[in-house]
Design a protein around this motif. Structure first.
Motif: not given
Length: 421
Positions: A411-415, A403-406, A378-384, A364-372
């Motif tokens: 990131f979702t395109t990369e995943v 999620p399709r939010s702008a 480069p490891v994060f997206a494959p790990a996710f 439904i949604d993803i939220w990143w912590e401030a500053g992340f």
């Protein structure tokens, strides 16, 4: 008396992910025995029937076991019966071998429900009817009896049959033979557990000390305070808890630890000292958690790693509130939101939902912590993506919606590209 160990915040964070079998995530082999390995490490798992992204205990195991599947835990609970459901920190899954050390919950409930004017006395004919039916006919699902009048039961009126069966289970007269979905099927405890386990008696004081120790064993780095639910079912009075904790320290079962930047004394169980030393070595050598590339795990709301919300704030700078009981208009995040662990950092939140009829894992949604920045490493997206694939495998879903939010689209395109979707 053990000397106080002094550790840095970085070592404390590393220690927690290592001792919780999250460095890396899904490190245990894809087999039912891995469930027992997790229980052996953390002692008990909270059982919450709410199933949105998966039941709480299944999500705890999914984060630690490769290819985890729900029937594996059910096998140990309802077939092999190495595990059983009882009350520890809420309804929990614990080893049957430790039943004598959790028995006072049964004994206390039995005394409370059996007194004059109490449930078993007021509804004695129904108690006898239900027990006779189970003795003669075997395991019983409450709806097989037929509706009866509703009675006051805890915080709401409840069908009389269901209430009395729950009471008989809380009193240790009945146990859960199996579940059909989340519906409990009851049978006599003597048919479910070994006679020698049921016959064993441990003094209540020792049982209470054991239960307190189980909280430290589960949390990994608990202190002396924290939110009330951390200690439910142990001691009502702080002074009694302090006496029991001091006893555990004197015996060497708990070792006091001072963590840089965290107020108050913390404690680790004796068996975890080797893991603490490994964490110190890894951090000192500049190695990643577990000596491998950091992975991603979605943590259950009641994962022992997340028990101590104040520690998450102090040590990980992560403010986590499980908002299922928060009115929708007041939620900051969402209904069933899970922390995102990356290596030994909490970097965001995700709200996944398994839609079984549609065969879809819906994020439904993803939220990143401030500053992340999810693209900084480069490891994060494959790990996710690996964590998403594991969740899909667990849920048996073929489709994935992100999620399709702008703000999330890059990131979702990369995943999607990594997953080949």
């Amino acid at each position: 008396m053990s000397e106080i160990r002094h550790v840095s915040a970085a070592v404390a964070r590393r220690f927690l992910v290592k001792r919780h079998l999250l460095a890396p995530p899904r490190q245990l082999p894809a087999e039912p025995e891995s469930v027992l390995r997790v229980i052996d490490r953390i002692g008990s798992l909270q059982f919450d029937p709410l199933e949105v992204a998966g039941r709480n205990h299944d999500l705890v195991l999914l984060a630690r076991i490769a290819g985890y599947r729900r029937p594996w835990t059910d096998h140990w609970l309802y077939e092999d019966r190495r595990l059983y459901e009882t009350y520890n920190k809420g309804l929990s899954i614990v080893p049957v071998a430790e039943l004598p050390w959790y028995r006072h919950t049964w004994d206390r409930s039995h005394a409370e429900l059996s007194g004059a004017g109490e449930a078993f006395d007021v509804h004695a004919p129904l108690v006898e009817e239900l027990l006779a039916r189970i003795r003669d006919g075997g395991p019983l699902l409450p709806r097989e009896v037929g509706p009866r009048e509703a009675i006051d039961w805890y915080w709401r009126p409840t069908n009389q049959v269901r209430a009395i069966l729950e009471g008989l289970a809380e009193a240790g007269i009945l146990g859960i033979a199996r579940r059909e979905g989340n519906l409990r099927v009851y049978d006599l405890v003597e048919r479910l557990f070994p006679a020698e386990v049921l016959a064993a008696r441990v003094p209540e004081d020792e049982q209470r000390v054991h239960r307190l120790q189980s909280r430290y064993r589960g949390g990994g780095l608990l202190g002396t305070g924290g939110q009330q639910e951390l200690w439910v079912g142990t001691y009502r009075r702080a002074a009694e808890k302090a006496v029991a904790r001091n006893l555990l320290v004197e015996r060497g079962d708990l070792v006091p630890v001072a963590v840089e930047g965290v107020k108050g004394e913390r404690f680790v169980v004796r068996e975890d000292l080797e893991i603490l030393a490994e964490a110190e070595r890894e951090v000192g050598a500049g190695e990643p958690p577990g000596g491998v590339e950091p992975g991603v795990a979605f943590l259950a709301p009641l994962d022992p790693f997340c028990w101590d919300r104040e520690l998450l704030r102090r040590l990980f700078d992560f403010d986590y509130v499980w908002e299922v009981y928060v009115p929708a208009a007041k939620r900051r995040w969402g209904y069933y939101v899970l922390p995102i662990l990356f290596g030994d950092r909490l970097v965001g939140r995700i709200e996944p939902r398994i839609e079984r009829r549609a065969g879809t894992l819906k994020v439904i949604d993803i939220w990143w912590e401030a500053g992340f920045d999810p693209f900084a490493d480069p490891v994060f997206a494959p790990a996710f993506a690996t964590a998403i694939a594991a969740h899909q495998g667990f849920g048996g879903t073929k489709r994935l919606t992100l999620p399709r939010s702008a703000r999330l689209r890059p990131f979702t395109t990369e995943v999607r590209a990594i997953l080949g979707r």
